[in-house]
Design a protein around this motif. Structure first.
Motif, mmCIF file in Angstrom:
data_model
loop_
_atom_site.group_PDB
_atom_site.id
_atom_site.type_symbol
_atom_site.label_atom_id
_atom_site.label_comp_id
_atom_site.label_asym_id
_atom_site.label_seq_id
_atom_site.Cartn_x
_atom_site.Cartn_y
_atom_site.Cartn_z
ATOM 1 N N ILE A 1 -5.917 -31.283 -25.825
ATOM 2 C CA ILE A 1 -6.846 -30.929 -24.749
ATOM 3 C C ILE A 1 -8.250 -31.437 -25.074
ATOM 4 O O ILE A 1 -8.925 -32.031 -24.229
ATOM 5 C CB ILE A 1 -6.874 -29.401 -24.525
ATOM 6 C CG1 ILE A 1 -5.526 -28.914 -23.982
ATOM 7 C CG2 ILE A 1 -7.997 -29.011 -23.566
ATOM 8 C CD1 ILE A 1 -5.406 -27.404 -23.903
ATOM 9 N N TRP A 2 -8.688 -31.223 -26.310
ATOM 10 C CA TRP A 2 -10.055 -31.578 -26.684
ATOM 11 C C TRP A 2 -10.302 -33.084 -26.612
ATOM 12 O O TRP A 2 -11.307 -33.533 -26.054
ATOM 13 C CB TRP A 2 -10.363 -31.037 -28.073
ATOM 14 C CG TRP A 2 -11.730 -31.378 -28.578
ATOM 15 C CD1 TRP A 2 -12.031 -32.087 -29.707
ATOM 16 C CD2 TRP A 2 -12.987 -31.032 -27.990
ATOM 17 N NE1 TRP A 2 -13.392 -32.203 -29.859
ATOM 18 C CE2 TRP A 2 -14.009 -31.566 -28.807
ATOM 19 C CE3 TRP A 2 -13.342 -30.323 -26.847
ATOM 20 C CZ2 TRP A 2 -15.357 -31.417 -28.529
ATOM 21 C CZ3 TRP A 2 -14.704 -30.161 -26.554
ATOM 22 C CH2 TRP A 2 -15.687 -30.710 -27.387
ATOM 23 N N VAL A 3 -9.378 -33.881 -27.166
ATOM 24 C CA VAL A 3 -9.608 -35.329 -27.133
ATOM 25 C C VAL A 3 -9.497 -35.880 -25.717
ATOM 26 O O VAL A 3 -10.156 -36.872 -25.374
ATOM 27 C CB VAL A 3 -8.668 -36.092 -28.096
ATOM 28 C CG1 VAL A 3 -8.993 -35.747 -29.541
ATOM 29 C CG2 VAL A 3 -7.200 -35.846 -27.789
ATOM 30 N N THR A 4 -8.694 -35.241 -24.865
ATOM 31 C CA THR A 4 -8.620 -35.656 -23.462
ATOM 32 C C THR A 4 -9.941 -35.393 -22.758
ATOM 33 O O THR A 4 -10.420 -36.207 -21.953
ATOM 34 C CB THR A 4 -7.470 -34.930 -22.750
ATOM 35 O OG1 THR A 4 -6.230 -35.224 -23.418
ATOM 36 C CG2 THR A 4 -7.355 -35.368 -21.294
ATOM 37 N N ALA B 1 -12.498 -38.013 -24.020
ATOM 38 C CA ALA B 1 -12.286 -39.302 -23.369
ATOM 39 C C ALA B 1 -12.823 -39.290 -21.944
ATOM 40 O O ALA B 1 -13.454 -40.252 -21.494
ATOM 41 C CB ALA B 1 -10.803 -39.655 -23.377
ATOM 42 N N ALA B 2 -12.588 -38.198 -21.218
ATOM 43 C CA ALA B 2 -13.055 -38.091 -19.835
ATOM 44 C C ALA B 2 -14.577 -38.112 -19.762
ATOM 45 O O ALA B 2 -15.158 -38.640 -18.812
ATOM 46 C CB ALA B 2 -12.510 -36.823 -19.192
ATOM 47 N N GLU B 3 -15.208 -37.548 -20.768
ATOM 48 C CA GLU B 3 -16.672 -37.508 -20.818
ATOM 49 C C GLU B 3 -17.262 -38.717 -21.535
ATOM 50 O O GLU B 3 -18.468 -38.770 -21.781
ATOM 51 C CB GLU B 3 -17.119 -36.209 -21.487
ATOM 52 C CG GLU B 3 -16.723 -34.974 -20.678
ATOM 53 C CD GLU B 3 -17.059 -33.652 -21.354
ATOM 54 O OE1 GLU B 3 -17.066 -32.633 -20.656
ATOM 55 O OE2 GLU B 3 -17.303 -33.656 -22.584
ATOM 56 N N ARG B 4 -16.393 -39.671 -21.883
ATOM 57 C CA ARG B 4 -16.796 -40.919 -22.516
ATOM 58 C C ARG B 4 -17.539 -40.683 -23.830
ATOM 59 O O ARG B 4 -18.528 -41.352 -24.152
ATOM 60 C CB ARG B 4 -17.620 -41.775 -21.552
ATOM 61 C CG ARG B 4 -16.847 -42.123 -20.294
ATOM 62 C CD ARG B 4 -17.583 -43.111 -19.421
ATOM 63 N NE ARG B 4 -16.773 -43.431 -18.247
ATOM 64 C CZ ARG B 4 -17.108 -44.345 -17.330
ATOM 65 N NH1 ARG B 4 -18.250 -45.013 -17.473
ATOM 66 N NH2 ARG B 4 -16.334 -44.585 -16.296
ATOM 67 N N ARG B 5 -17.025 -39.732 -24.582
ATOM 68 C CA ARG B 5 -17.562 -39.462 -25.909
ATOM 69 C C ARG B 5 -16.585 -39.996 -26.951
ATOM 70 O O ARG B 5 -15.391 -40.181 -26.674
ATOM 71 C CB ARG B 5 -17.757 -37.956 -26.102
ATOM 72 C CG ARG B 5 -18.865 -37.367 -25.249
ATOM 73 C CD ARG B 5 -19.220 -35.980 -25.744
ATOM 74 N NE ARG B 5 -18.400 -34.942 -25.146
ATOM 75 C CZ ARG B 5 -18.335 -33.696 -25.622
ATOM 76 N NH1 ARG B 5 -18.999 -33.363 -26.713
ATOM 77 N NH2 ARG B 5 -17.587 -32.786 -24.997
ATOM 78 N N PRO B 6 -17.049 -40.254 -28.174
ATOM 79 C CA PRO B 6 -16.133 -40.718 -29.224
ATOM 80 C C PRO B 6 -15.023 -39.696 -29.464
ATOM 81 O O PRO B 6 -15.259 -38.481 -29.393
ATOM 82 C CB PRO B 6 -17.048 -40.832 -30.452
ATOM 83 C CG PRO B 6 -18.422 -40.989 -29.895
ATOM 84 C CD PRO B 6 -18.444 -40.169 -28.638
ATOM 85 N N LEU B 7 -13.827 -40.188 -29.751
ATOM 86 C CA LEU B 7 -12.708 -39.280 -29.987
ATOM 87 C C LEU B 7 -12.771 -38.651 -31.375
ATOM 88 O O LEU B 7 -12.259 -37.550 -31.583
ATOM 89 C CB LEU B 7 -11.378 -40.021 -29.802
ATOM 90 C CG LEU B 7 -11.157 -40.644 -28.423
ATOM 91 C CD1 LEU B 7 -9.750 -41.229 -28.335
ATOM 92 C CD2 LEU B 7 -11.386 -39.628 -27.305
ATOM 93 N N TRP B 8 -13.400 -39.330 -32.322
ATOM 94 C CA TRP B 8 -13.559 -38.746 -33.654
ATOM 95 C C TRP B 8 -14.541 -37.588 -33.568
ATOM 96 O O TRP B 8 -15.554 -37.643 -32.869
ATOM 97 C CB TRP B 8 -14.093 -39.788 -34.626
ATOM 98 C CG TRP B 8 -14.297 -39.213 -35.993
ATOM 99 C CD1 TRP B 8 -13.350 -39.045 -36.945
ATOM 100 C CD2 TRP B 8 -15.518 -38.692 -36.529
ATOM 101 N NE1 TRP B 8 -13.896 -38.448 -38.062
ATOM 102 C CE2 TRP B 8 -15.235 -38.221 -37.823
ATOM 103 C CE3 TRP B 8 -16.816 -38.562 -36.039
ATOM 104 C CZ2 TRP B 8 -16.210 -37.654 -38.640
ATOM 105 C CZ3 TRP B 8 -17.791 -37.992 -36.847
ATOM 106 C CH2 TRP B 8 -17.484 -37.550 -38.141
#
Length: 220
Positions: free
Chosen positions: A163-166, A169-176
């Motif tokens: 949920i968090w990485v999705t 990604a939607a907010e165009r932030r780094p996944l790390w």
């Protein structure tokens, strides 16, 4: 134009007295507090402003148990979707702490936090979650058309990291990221709103804020 909201919902607290990282292991169901969280989610999703028509669950026990009270209340049959399962993790079944991570045999698992090297790549999680959400969105749009609704809701019960990485990604932030700073509490809801198939907003709500355990929970 149909407004579609997909609510990525984290499961409730799990009974895990040994404090292991349970990941995808079988046999980990909700605790008493977790069942209270599931009941709270029923209250949240049956509010007057919502029109929940479709339910989706991870195949894992804790997710299905979290969704069961809502499914019973709405008289809906949840669909199990493997794409919203917990992330793979090489430390599954162990007690993870600073000491265990520093052991020589584990160093190869933690050398690259950007991927991450200890489990399923963040981008792979985003791809499968997005695919599941796209499938649900199409079904919801069809349901809205059939019922003549201007707005419709769907609920997916999944797990913290996917949920968090999705959301990232939607907010165009780094996944790390730092796992300690994830905004995805037990029983929380991250809502993705679509208009005519286009994502127009992401919102987070800690629905079970008063039910959170006093310290971080291992394994979720």
């Amino acid at each position: 134009m149909t407004l579609v909201q997909i609510h990525l919902t984290r499961h409730g607290e799990v009974h895990n007295p040994d404090g292991i990282l349970y990941g995808r292991l079988e046999g980990f169901g909700l605790s008493e507090r977790g069942r209270a969280m599931a009941d709270r989610l029923v209250e949240h999703f049956t509010a007057a402003e919502r029109s929940v028509r479709l339910l989706v669950s991870s195949p894992l026990q804790r997710a299905q148990e979290t969704l069961a009270p809502l499914a019973a209340q709405l008289e809906l049959e949840p669909r199990i979707d493997e794409r919203v399962i917990e992330a793979e993790n090489a430390f599954e079944g162990t007690a993870v702490n600073r000491g265990s991570l520093s052991r020589p045999q584990n160093l190869a698992r933690v050398y690259n936090p950007f991927r991450p090297s200890w489990g399923e790549p963040y981008l792979d999680q985003v791809k499968r979650m997005r695919a599941a959400m796209a499938s649900l969105r199409v079904r919801l749009e069809r349901a809205a058309d059939e019922a003549g609704l201007d707005a419709v809701d769907g609920v997916i019960v999944s797990h913290q990291l996917p949920i968090w990485v999705t959301r990232l990604a939607a907010e165009r932030r780094p996944l790390w990221h730092d796992p300690r700073k994830r905004e995805c509490a037990l029983g929380s809801v991250t809502t993705f709103t679509y208009e005519s198939g286009r994502l127009i907003g992401v919102e987070y709500e800690n629905v079970c804020a008063d039910l959170q355990p006093a310290k971080a929970v291992t394994g979720a």
